[in-house]
Scaffold this active site. Structure first.
Site, PDB file in Angstrom:
ATOM      1  N   ASN A   9       0.861  -1.187   0.000  1.00  0.00           N
ATOM      2  CA  ASN A   9       0.000   0.000   0.000  1.00  0.00           C
ATOM      3  C   ASN A   9       0.895   1.235   0.000  1.00  0.00           C
ATOM      4  O   ASN A   9       1.454   1.609   1.029  1.00  0.00           O
ATOM      5  CB  ASN A   9      -0.883  -0.009   1.263  1.00  0.00           C
ATOM      6  CG  ASN A   9      -1.707   1.261   1.384  1.00  0.00           C
ATOM      7  OD1 ASN A   9      -1.841   2.021   0.424  1.00  0.00           O
ATOM      8  ND2 ASN A   9      -2.260   1.508   2.567  1.00  0.00           N
ATOM      9  N   TRP A  10       1.021   1.835  -1.180  1.00  0.00           N
ATOM     10  CA  TRP A  10       1.910   3.001  -1.295  1.00  0.00           C
ATOM     11  C   TRP A  10       1.303   4.258  -0.653  1.00  0.00           C
ATOM     12  O   TRP A  10       1.971   5.269  -0.528  1.00  0.00           O
ATOM     13  CB  TRP A  10       2.201   3.310  -2.772  1.00  0.00           C
ATOM     14  CG  TRP A  10       3.077   2.310  -3.461  1.00  0.00           C
ATOM     15  CD1 TRP A  10       3.516   1.100  -2.980  1.00  0.00           C
ATOM     16  CD2 TRP A  10       3.629   2.436  -4.782  1.00  0.00           C
ATOM     17  NE1 TRP A  10       4.306   0.473  -3.915  1.00  0.00           N
ATOM     18  CE2 TRP A  10       4.387   1.263  -5.034  1.00  0.00           C
ATOM     19  CE3 TRP A  10       3.551   3.408  -5.773  1.00  0.00           C
ATOM     20  CZ2 TRP A  10       5.067   1.056  -6.238  1.00  0.00           C
ATOM     21  CZ3 TRP A  10       4.222   3.205  -6.969  1.00  0.00           C
ATOM     22  CH2 TRP A  10       4.971   2.040  -7.191  1.00  0.00           C
ATOM     23  N   LYS A  11       0.031   4.201  -0.307  1.00  0.00           N
ATOM     24  CA  LYS A  11      -0.688   5.368   0.220  1.00  0.00           C
ATOM     25  C   LYS A  11      -0.518   6.552  -0.751  1.00  0.00           C
ATOM     26  O   LYS A  11      -0.355   6.334  -1.939  1.00  0.00           O
ATOM     27  CB  LYS A  11      -0.212   5.716   1.628  1.00  0.00           C
ATOM     28  CG  LYS A  11      -0.169   4.518   2.558  1.00  0.00           C
ATOM     29  CD  LYS A  11      -0.058   4.919   3.989  1.00  0.00           C
ATOM     30  CE  LYS A  11       0.255   3.697   4.825  1.00  0.00           C
ATOM     31  NZ  LYS A  11      -0.065   3.874   6.221  1.00  0.00           N
ATOM     32  N   HIS A  96      -9.688   0.779   5.010  1.00  0.00           N
ATOM     33  CA  HIS A  96      -8.397   1.074   5.648  1.00  0.00           C
ATOM     34  C   HIS A  96      -8.637   2.076   6.784  1.00  0.00           C
ATOM     35  O   HIS A  96      -9.467   2.976   6.663  1.00  0.00           O
ATOM     36  CB  HIS A  96      -7.421   1.649   4.615  1.00  0.00           C
ATOM     37  CG  HIS A  96      -6.017   1.718   5.127  1.00  0.00           C
ATOM     38  ND1 HIS A  96      -5.590   2.703   5.996  1.00  0.00           N
ATOM     39  CD2 HIS A  96      -4.945   0.912   4.931  1.00  0.00           C
ATOM     40  CE1 HIS A  96      -4.307   2.499   6.290  1.00  0.00           C
ATOM     41  NE2 HIS A  96      -3.898   1.416   5.657  1.00  0.00           N
ATOM     42  N   GLU A  98      -7.098   4.589   7.761  1.00  0.00           N
ATOM     43  CA  GLU A  98      -6.947   6.011   7.406  1.00  0.00           C
ATOM     44  C   GLU A  98      -8.215   6.518   6.723  1.00  0.00           C
ATOM     45  O   GLU A  98      -8.607   7.671   6.894  1.00  0.00           O
ATOM     46  CB  GLU A  98      -5.699   6.189   6.515  1.00  0.00           C
ATOM     47  CG  GLU A  98      -4.431   6.030   7.348  1.00  0.00           C
ATOM     48  CD  GLU A  98      -3.206   5.582   6.582  1.00  0.00           C
ATOM     49  OE1 GLU A  98      -3.197   5.643   5.338  1.00  0.00           O
ATOM     50  OE2 GLU A  98      -2.238   5.157   7.248  1.00  0.00           O
ATOM     51  N   GLU A 168      -5.172  -4.956  10.835  1.00  0.00           N
ATOM     52  CA  GLU A 168      -4.204  -3.866  10.979  1.00  0.00           C
ATOM     53  C   GLU A 168      -4.531  -3.076  12.245  1.00  0.00           C
ATOM     54  O   GLU A 168      -5.369  -2.161  12.206  1.00  0.00           O
ATOM     55  CB  GLU A 168      -4.292  -2.923   9.776  1.00  0.00           C
ATOM     56  CG  GLU A 168      -3.980  -3.565   8.448  1.00  0.00           C
ATOM     57  CD  GLU A 168      -3.449  -2.535   7.468  1.00  0.00           C
ATOM     58  OE1 GLU A 168      -2.323  -2.722   7.014  1.00  0.00           O
ATOM     59  OE2 GLU A 168      -4.144  -1.553   7.183  1.00  0.00           O
ATOM     60  N   GLY A 174       2.180   2.668  10.616  1.00  0.00           N
ATOM     61  CA  GLY A 174       3.092   3.798  10.413  1.00  0.00           C
ATOM     62  C   GLY A 174       3.777   4.268  11.684  1.00  0.00           C
ATOM     63  O   GLY A 174       4.401   5.324  11.715  1.00  0.00           O
ATOM     64  N   SER A 212       3.382  -1.749  10.427  1.00  0.00           N
ATOM     65  CA  SER A 212       4.837  -1.682  10.619  1.00  0.00           C
ATOM     66  C   SER A 212       5.542  -3.012  10.375  1.00  0.00           C
ATOM     67  O   SER A 212       6.461  -3.386  11.098  1.00  0.00           O
ATOM     68  CB  SER A 212       5.167  -1.135  12.016  1.00  0.00           C
ATOM     69  OG  SER A 212       4.675   0.184  12.148  1.00  0.00           O
ATOM     70  N   GLY A 233       2.854  -0.967   4.341  1.00  0.00           N
ATOM     71  CA  GLY A 233       2.813   0.448   3.990  1.00  0.00           C
ATOM     72  C   GLY A 233       4.219   0.971   3.750  1.00  0.00           C
ATOM     73  O   GLY A 233       4.798   0.804   2.680  1.00  0.00           O
ATOM     74  N   GLY A 234       4.800   1.617   4.760  1.00  0.00           N
ATOM     75  CA  GLY A 234       6.090   2.293   4.622  1.00  0.00           C
ATOM     76  C   GLY A 234       7.170   1.460   3.949  1.00  0.00           C
ATOM     77  O   GLY A 234       7.874   1.946   3.053  1.00  0.00           O
TER      78      GLY A 234
HETATM   79  C1  PEP Z   1      -0.834   0.286   5.941  1.00  0.00           C
HETATM   80  O1  PEP Z   1      -0.931   1.449   5.579  1.00  0.00           O
HETATM   81  O2  PEP Z   1      -1.715  -0.505   5.587  1.00  0.00           O
HETATM   82  C2  PEP Z   1       0.299  -0.107   6.769  1.00  0.00           C
HETATM   83  C3  PEP Z   1       0.290  -1.299   7.292  1.00  0.00           C
HETATM   84  O3  PEP Z   1       1.299   0.802   6.944  1.00  0.00           O
HETATM   85  P1  PEP Z   1       2.722   0.565   7.664  1.00  0.00           P
HETATM   86  O4  PEP Z   1       3.287  -0.713   7.139  1.00  0.00           O
HETATM   87  O5  PEP Z   1       3.537   1.754   7.292  1.00  0.00           O
HETATM   88  O6  PEP Z   1       2.454   0.488   9.133  1.00  0.00           O
END
Ligand code: PEP
Length: 249
Positions: A9-11, A96, A98, A168, A174, A212, A233-234
């Site tokens: 997930n590049w967001k 998600h 967010e 999640e 994040g 994370s 994500g990151g």
């Molecule tokens: C996400 O945005 O779905 C996510 C898991 O982000 P991160 O890996 O950065 O915590």
């Protein structure tokens, strides 16, 4: 057999240059991958075509981060599930945290979006997870279970094949904090039991962990019996890290 999936997930990150470098790095990193993981890249929708044109590895599918809860029409700025299907996308993130927190998507909006995704023949990656306050109050399983029940209330029959769930925990997204492998496994086990209660083919549904996930914690998480991969994500923005996570799956 359920599938092992690692999704990126590049967001709202990236640029034309990053697409070139990142997809190039992922192509070369995955070229010699020996496991059976299915990889999903979920870029900002504007870069979908560009990513698609650059992907060279068969095991990589594409997705989008959000679709409208409506099918088509006067909804300026929205993108429909049908459009994603039309462009050759396969996956859509739904619910998600967010989107839930920053864009006010409640369970009924999540369920409506999920219905659009299923009706378009795509696979939904339904994201669920508790906040830190909810976990500290001992309500984590109750919250996650309620999110799943509401979002999936109308799913039946073959449509279950179009469902993937990503657990999640909101406090892990994040933040650099990850659920322990044991805590994540406990939640995934609960989710699989709940799916069975809902008459879903629970053993066939892929359950991902997100929050994370990094190269140094991925293997321990993915080794759990009910964790079938991750939503990243990151770390998905660094080709080397993402490839290393895919290797751990
Ligand atoms: C996400 O945005 O779905 C996510 C898991 O982000 P991160 O890996 O950065 O915590």
């Amino acid at each position: 057999m359920r599938r092992t999936i690692v999704a990126a997930n590049w967001k709202m990150n990236g640029s034309v240059d990053l697409v070139r470098d990142l997809v190039g790095g992922v192509n070369s990193g995955l070229a010699t991958l020996e496991n059976a993981v299915e990889v999903v890249i979920i870029p900002p929708a504007l870069f979908f075509r560009d990513v698609q044109a650059r992907v060279e590895i068969d095991r990589i599918a594409l997705g989008v981060q959000n679709v409208s809860q409506w099918q088509a029409g006067a909804y300026t700025g929205e993108l429909s599930a049908r459009m994603v299907r039309d462009l050759g996308g396969a996956y859509v993130l739904v619910g998600h945290s967010e989107r839930r927190q920053l864009f006010g998507e409640d369970d009924s909006v999540v369920a409506a979006k999920l219905a659009q995704v299923l009706a378009s023949g795509l696979t939904a990656i339904l994201c669920v997870g508790e906040t830190l306050a909810e976990r500290e109050a001992g309500a984590a399983q109750q919250v996650v279970s309620a999110q799943i029940r509401t979002a999936l209330a109308a799913v039946q029959g073959d449509s279950w094949n179009q469902i993937v769930i990503a657990y999640e925990p909101v406090w892990a997204i994040g933040t650099g904090k990850t659920a322990t492998a044991d805590d994540a496994q406990a939640m995934h086990q609960m989710m699989r039991g709940l799916l069975a209660e809902l008459d879903a083919p629970a053993e066939q549904i892929s359950l991902l962990y997100g929050g994370s996930v990094k190269p140094d914690n991925a293997a321990a998480l993915f080794a759990q019996p009910d964790i079938d991969g991750g939503l990243i994500g990151g770390a998905s923005l660094v080709a080397e890290d993402f490839v290393s996570i895919c290797q751990s799956a």
